[in-house]
Design a protein around this motif. Structure first.
Motif, PDB file in Angstrom:
ATOM      1  N   UNK A 118       0.844  -1.194   0.000  1.00 21.57           N
ATOM      2  CA  UNK A 118       0.000   0.000   0.000  1.00 21.57           C
ATOM      3  C   UNK A 118       0.880   1.245   0.000  1.00 21.57           C
ATOM      4  N   UNK A 119       0.706   2.068  -1.027  1.00 14.04           N
ATOM      5  CA  UNK A 119       1.453   3.327  -1.111  1.00 14.04           C
ATOM      6  C   UNK A 119       0.540   4.458  -0.634  1.00 14.04           C
ATOM      7  N   UNK A 120       1.055   5.277   0.279  1.00 14.47           N
ATOM      8  CA  UNK A 120       0.244   6.320   0.906  1.00 14.47           C
ATOM      9  C   UNK A 120       0.755   7.703   0.506  1.00 14.47           C
ATOM     10  N   UNK A 121      -0.142   8.545   0.039  1.00 12.53           N
ATOM     11  CA  UNK A 121       0.197   9.942  -0.253  1.00 12.53           C
ATOM     12  C   UNK A 121      -0.723  10.817   0.591  1.00 12.53           C
ATOM     13  N   UNK A 122      -0.148  11.433   1.621  1.00 14.05           N
ATOM     14  CA  UNK A 122      -0.958  12.256   2.534  1.00 14.05           C
ATOM     15  C   UNK A 122      -1.424  13.533   1.837  1.00 14.05           C
ATOM     16  N   UNK A 123      -2.645  13.938   2.129  1.00 11.13           N
ATOM     17  CA  UNK A 123      -3.201  15.127   1.481  1.00 11.13           C
ATOM     18  C   UNK A 123      -2.407  16.385   1.834  1.00 11.13           C
ATOM     19  N   UNK A 124      -1.821  16.398   3.021  1.00  7.60           N
ATOM     20  CA  UNK A 124      -1.016  17.559   3.417  1.00  7.60           C
ATOM     21  C   UNK A 124       0.261  17.683   2.588  1.00  7.60           C
ATOM     22  N   UNK A 125       0.707  16.578   1.983  1.00  2.52           N
ATOM     23  CA  UNK A 125       1.920  16.596   1.159  1.00  2.52           C
ATOM     24  C   UNK A 125       1.615  16.890  -0.302  1.00  2.52           C
TER      25      UNK A 125
END
Length: 348
Positions: A118-125
């Protein structure tokens, strides 16, 4: 949370495209419905307790670090991040990028336990979202090369729906305002005072994430490129691109036990006189701010081009979606027979 409408919508969207094959772990994910799907998200994927799942979409994805490898993913949008649940075959297929993925669970390979990455991209980034031509794909850009992902939806409706949901979720983010108004106003953003031409169709969201759409110059550049591939036989002002679509070229695998076929991603471009197939770089353009050098390959690479006048017939498959089309061309090696005939018989 979650509402009945949301659960019904997510259940309807949780369908793997029929023409793409995925691993057992993702098949399990696709079999979940309604509340079971939401519970699976909270117990296995979500990073914090109070985040809500807002949207689900199945799509092919490309990573900036592995630009030649398209992989199937279940894309989950929550109020905190975008999660890409990936086919585990991706991790094993690209050995030279092992530093990109941490392989800590390799001892599970031979058991009945099915692992998904699972690859996670935080909305804050999140910094910007580039929407491709005719909404066929979109690219999400974070703060480094590890945080650039392109979703090849090949479907304007899926792209539009995801962008709408993403904008709604970003509106919930409480970001501190800029100390001074650095963002341009609407009119200076959309037009140049000197030329009057639109420079860039760019929307800056209240969360300061940029949504960048292609302008008319991109179509002009593409038309110029296509005209170049046609050896200048066509008058450029009269050249119109009638259709731009991301598709797959079907290559039948000879000698295999089953009647299998491999799907090669292609960009199909139709003009009033020709049909072209291009290999397109969907992930490297436009260049990210931190890129030190241009990509190793051009954005468009021609793989095949045929004249419409040589088209003999088009065979259509009977399935509803995705539709299989077979273009049969006359096997004429020389494009202008009459011209050469004249030279051979009546000229010196």
């Amino acid at each position: 949370y979650p509402s009945e409408f949301l659960m019904q919508k997510i259940t309807e969207d949780n369908q793997i495209p029929v023409h793409l094959h995925v691993s057992v772990s993702l098949q399990y994910m696709a079999g979940l419905k309604g509340r079971a799907l939401v519970e699976f998200f909270h117990s296995n994927i979500a990073e914090v307790e109070n985040e809500e799942l807002r949207h689900l979409m199945w799509s092919s994805v490309l990573f900036y670090k592995t630009p030649n490898m398209e992989v199937m993913a279940c894309v989950l949008l929550s109020t905190k991040a975008v999660y890409f649940l990936l086919d585990d075959s991706f991790i094993h297929a690209d050995e030279h990028q092992s530093d990109f993925w941490n392989k800590e669970n390799s001892d599970c390979e031979n058991s009945s336990f099915h692992l998904s990455c699972c690859f996670v991209l935080k909305l804050n980034d999140l910094q910007s979202v580039n929407v491709g031509l005719f909404d066929q794909y979109f690219r999400i850009t974070g703060h480094s090369a590890d945080h650039i992902v392109t979703c090849l939806t090949r479907d304007s409706y899926n792209t539009h729906t995801f962008i709408q949901q993403l904008m709604a979720v970003l509106s919930l983010l409480a970001r501190t305002p800029s100390p001074e108004p650095v963002d341009k106003d609407f009119y200076s953003e959309f037009g140049s005072k000197t030329t009057g031409k639109m420079e860039n169709y760019e929307l800056i969201h209240s969360s300061r994430v940029k949504f960048i759409y292609p302008n008319e110059e991109e179509i002009g550049d593409l038309a110029f490129l296509v005209a170049e591939k046609m050896d200048g036989l066509t008058n450029l002002p009269s050249l119109n691109i009638l259709l731009y679509v991301l598709a797959f070229q079907v290559n039948h695998v000879e000698g295999s036990a089953q009647n299998t076929s491999s799907l090669q991603p292609k960009t199909l471009i139709l003009t009033s006189s020709d049909l072209f197939l291009f290999d397109e770089d969907y992930i490297s353009y436009p260049l990210p701010e931190f890129a030190k050098e241009p990509p190793k390959r051009d954005k468009y690479q021609l793989t095949d081009g045929r004249r419409i006048r040589d088209l003999d017939r088009v065979l259509m498959g009977y399935q509803t979606y995705p539709q299989a089309l077979t273009f049969v061309f006359d096997d004429v090696q020389n494009q202008d027979l009459m011209q050469n005939l004249t030279l051979d018989h009546f000229g010196e």
